[in-house]
Write an enzyme that holds these catalytic residues in place. Sequence first.
Site, PDB file in Angstrom:
ATOM      1  N   HIS A 274      -1.531  -2.159   2.193  1.00 40.50           N
ATOM      2  CA  HIS A 274      -2.921  -2.614   2.192  1.00 40.50           C
ATOM      3  C   HIS A 274      -3.148  -3.903   1.410  1.00 40.50           C
ATOM      4  O   HIS A 274      -3.740  -4.848   1.901  1.00 40.50           O
ATOM      5  CB  HIS A 274      -3.852  -1.521   1.639  1.00 40.50           C
ATOM      6  CG  HIS A 274      -5.275  -1.970   1.597  1.00 40.50           C
ATOM      7  ND1 HIS A 274      -5.829  -2.593   0.491  1.00 40.50           N
ATOM      8  CD2 HIS A 274      -6.245  -1.948   2.532  1.00 40.50           C
ATOM      9  CE1 HIS A 274      -7.078  -2.910   0.756  1.00 40.50           C
ATOM     10  NE2 HIS A 274      -7.357  -2.533   1.992  1.00 40.50           N
TER      11      HIS A 274
ATOM     12  N   HIS B 218      -7.431   6.653   8.396  1.00 43.61           N
ATOM     13  CA  HIS B 218      -7.453   5.370   7.686  1.00 43.61           C
ATOM     14  C   HIS B 218      -6.234   5.223   6.772  1.00 43.61           C
ATOM     15  O   HIS B 218      -6.076   6.020   5.834  1.00 43.61           O
ATOM     16  CB  HIS B 218      -8.747   5.313   6.857  1.00 43.61           C
ATOM     17  CG  HIS B 218      -8.928   4.080   6.053  1.00 43.61           C
ATOM     18  ND1 HIS B 218      -8.967   4.074   4.684  1.00 43.61           N
ATOM     19  CD2 HIS B 218      -9.096   2.789   6.441  1.00 43.61           C
ATOM     20  CE1 HIS B 218      -9.172   2.856   4.247  1.00 43.61           C
ATOM     21  NE2 HIS B 218      -9.249   2.048   5.293  1.00 43.61           N
TER      22      HIS B 218
ATOM     23  N   GLU C 167      -5.267   3.966  11.750  1.00 48.32           N
ATOM     24  CA  GLU C 167      -5.511   2.589  11.288  1.00 48.32           C
ATOM     25  C   GLU C 167      -4.460   2.248  10.248  1.00 48.32           C
ATOM     26  O   GLU C 167      -4.084   3.109   9.428  1.00 48.32           O
ATOM     27  CB  GLU C 167      -6.914   2.490  10.672  1.00 48.32           C
ATOM     28  CG  GLU C 167      -7.355   1.086  10.315  1.00 48.32           C
ATOM     29  CD  GLU C 167      -7.080   0.641   8.891  1.00 48.32           C
ATOM     30  OE1 GLU C 167      -7.391  -0.506   8.569  1.00 48.32           O
ATOM     31  OE2 GLU C 167      -6.533   1.435   8.076  1.00 48.32           O
TER      32      GLU C 167
END
Length: 241
Positions: free
Chosen positions: A49, A7, A34
């Site tokens: 992000h 992640h 990801e």
Amino acid sequence: MTKNFAHRGFSGRYPENTMLAFQKAVETGVDGIELDVHLTKDGCPVIIHDETVNRTCGAEGRVGRLTLEELRELDASYLWRGQVGRNTIPTLREYCQMAAELPLVTNIELKTNICEYPGIEEKVLGLIREFRLEDRVIISSFNHYSVLRMRALAPELKYGLLSESWLVGAGKYVSDLGIPCYHPIYGNMTPAHVQELKQYGLEINTFTVNTEEDVRRLAGLGVDAVIGNYPDMAKRVLEQL
Ligand code: G3P
Ligand code: MG
């Protein structure tokens, strides 16, 4: 067997969404990575992000209001200062260059749920095609319209719908849209929910799975992938099952 996705890269031990975190995930032997994509003011897909650079770069401003040149001056390792050296915010192109040489799956999350970035789907698709990653990507978003826009451009790619909610009838909803993957938050994955999703033949890739206990529980329920910050731990636990 349940797959192991890193992640934001190996973000539990390295600065999230940096090439360093992606390389360390690769070294760990993950099945997939990801990452989160936004567009700069001058239209370049970059990997970060948040909608702003404030938290991860210790600077100020919206990604969509800064040029690539301005963003490249920032340090994406700000939260890890003193522990790792400087790392730039990667462009998606830079990532694709690395991924083109590797067999792993890339889960590209289009961060279009708070800011819309007109044209982001076309730009991301252009890079996927340029680097021949068509058979190794899953495109996901909390903005399901964004996923449908991209699918209209490239029906041959694999898509997933993200959710942080306890949706009623998620299996039917996702399957009626003709989307093969569902990406729910892990806490919602009760045996009944997993069973319902499986009845619709959906691939379940769940986030953010960061403890041994949760990796074991979710693998036991038969989810297809756990997406977590500690892919070394997940690998060990999954191999023991
Ligand atoms: O794609 C799974 C997960 O990354 C979604 O949440 O906020 O970590 O991007 P977030
Ligand atoms: Mg994400």
